[in-house]
Design a protein around this motif. Sequence first.
Motif, PDB file in Angstrom:
ATOM      1  N   GLY A 136      60.817  38.482  63.346  1.00 49.93           N
ATOM      2  CA  GLY A 136      60.579  39.908  63.149  1.00 49.93           C
ATOM      3  C   GLY A 136      59.573  40.172  62.043  1.00 49.93           C
ATOM      4  N   ASN A 137      59.579  39.335  61.000  1.00 52.55           N
ATOM      5  CA  ASN A 137      58.598  39.500  59.921  1.00 52.55           C
ATOM      6  C   ASN A 137      57.173  39.372  60.433  1.00 52.55           C
ATOM      7  OD1 ASN A 137      60.587  39.855  57.962  1.00 52.55           O
ATOM      8  ND2 ASN A 137      60.729  37.672  57.537  1.00 52.55           N
ATOM      9  N   TYR A 140      56.330  42.586  62.282  1.00 51.54           N
ATOM     10  CA  TYR A 140      56.048  43.676  61.343  1.00 51.54           C
ATOM     11  C   TYR A 140      54.599  43.604  60.871  1.00 51.54           C
ATOM     12  CZ  TYR A 140      61.161  44.131  60.787  1.00 51.54           C
ATOM     13  OH  TYR A 140      62.494  44.306  61.000  1.00 51.54           O
ATOM     14  N   HIS A 141      54.158  42.412  60.485  1.00 45.34           N
ATOM     15  CA  HIS A 141      52.792  42.246  59.979  1.00 45.34           C
ATOM     16  C   HIS A 141      51.767  42.570  61.050  1.00 45.34           C
ATOM     17  CE1 HIS A 141      53.051  40.355  55.902  1.00 45.34           C
ATOM     18  NE2 HIS A 141      54.319  40.283  56.274  1.00 45.34           N
ATOM     19  N   MET A 146      59.035  46.448  67.985  1.00 46.40           N
ATOM     20  CA  MET A 146      60.129  45.511  68.218  1.00 46.40           C
ATOM     21  C   MET A 146      61.169  46.097  69.163  1.00 46.40           C
ATOM     22  SD  MET A 146      60.461  43.934  64.388  1.00 46.40           S
ATOM     23  CE  MET A 146      61.836  42.880  64.845  1.00 46.40           C
TER      24      MET A 146
END
Length: 203
Positions: A136-137, A140-141, A146
Motif C-alpha cells: 500500500g505504501n 500511495y506514492h 486502492m
Amino acid sequence: MDPVNVAVIYYSSTGTVHALAHAAAESAEKAGANVRLRRVAETAPPQAISANEAWGRHLQETADVAEATLDDLDWSDALLFGTPTRFGTPAAQLKAFIDTAGRLWQQGKLADKVCSAFTSSGTAHGGQEATLLALGNVFYHWGGIMVPPGYTDPIQMKAGNPYGASHVAADGPPGEVSLQAAGHQARRVVEVAAALKAGRSAV
C-alpha cells in the motif's frame, strides 16, 4: 467504452502466489477486462533455488509466463500485485521490479490507477497483513486508487482478510476459499476501474 486493462503482476517461488494470480487473472477476464498475467524476474541465486525442489520445479513449470515490464504498468488501468511475505514485507524480486518504475512515476503515468494486492505466508499470521500494507505504501506514492476486497462478498467472511486475498502455504495449495477470494478481489478491481474509466470518458 474500451474494456479495462488489468495487469496481474506477481512473484511466486513455489507456486502458491502463482495460483492466486491465475485465479485473479481468470476472474478479471470473466468480468470483461483485458488481462496481462506477468511474473517478475527471478533474482535468487541458483544455489538457493536448487536447494528447494519445489522452487526449481515451479520455475521450470512457469517458464512460459511472460516477465513483467514497465510497459505492463503503463498499459494498465488497474494493477493487482501478488507476493509471498518475506518477514512481513514483499519479496525482493517484486520490490526489484517496483524499483525500476521511477521513470513512469516521474512522468505521472502511475497515478490514478486502481491498485490492489494479494499474498501468502508459510504460517498463519505470518506477516500477511504487514506485507499488503507495505505494498500500500507503494500505491500511495504512485497516487494509486486502492481497492481492497474488504468484506464486500460472503467469501470474505470465510477468507477473513479484508486487506487482500491471502493463503497459508503450510495448509497446502490454495483451495476453493482462497481462490474464490482472489477472484472476488479481481472482480471488484475491474468493477471500480470500469466505473472510473466510464466517468472520465463522460467528462
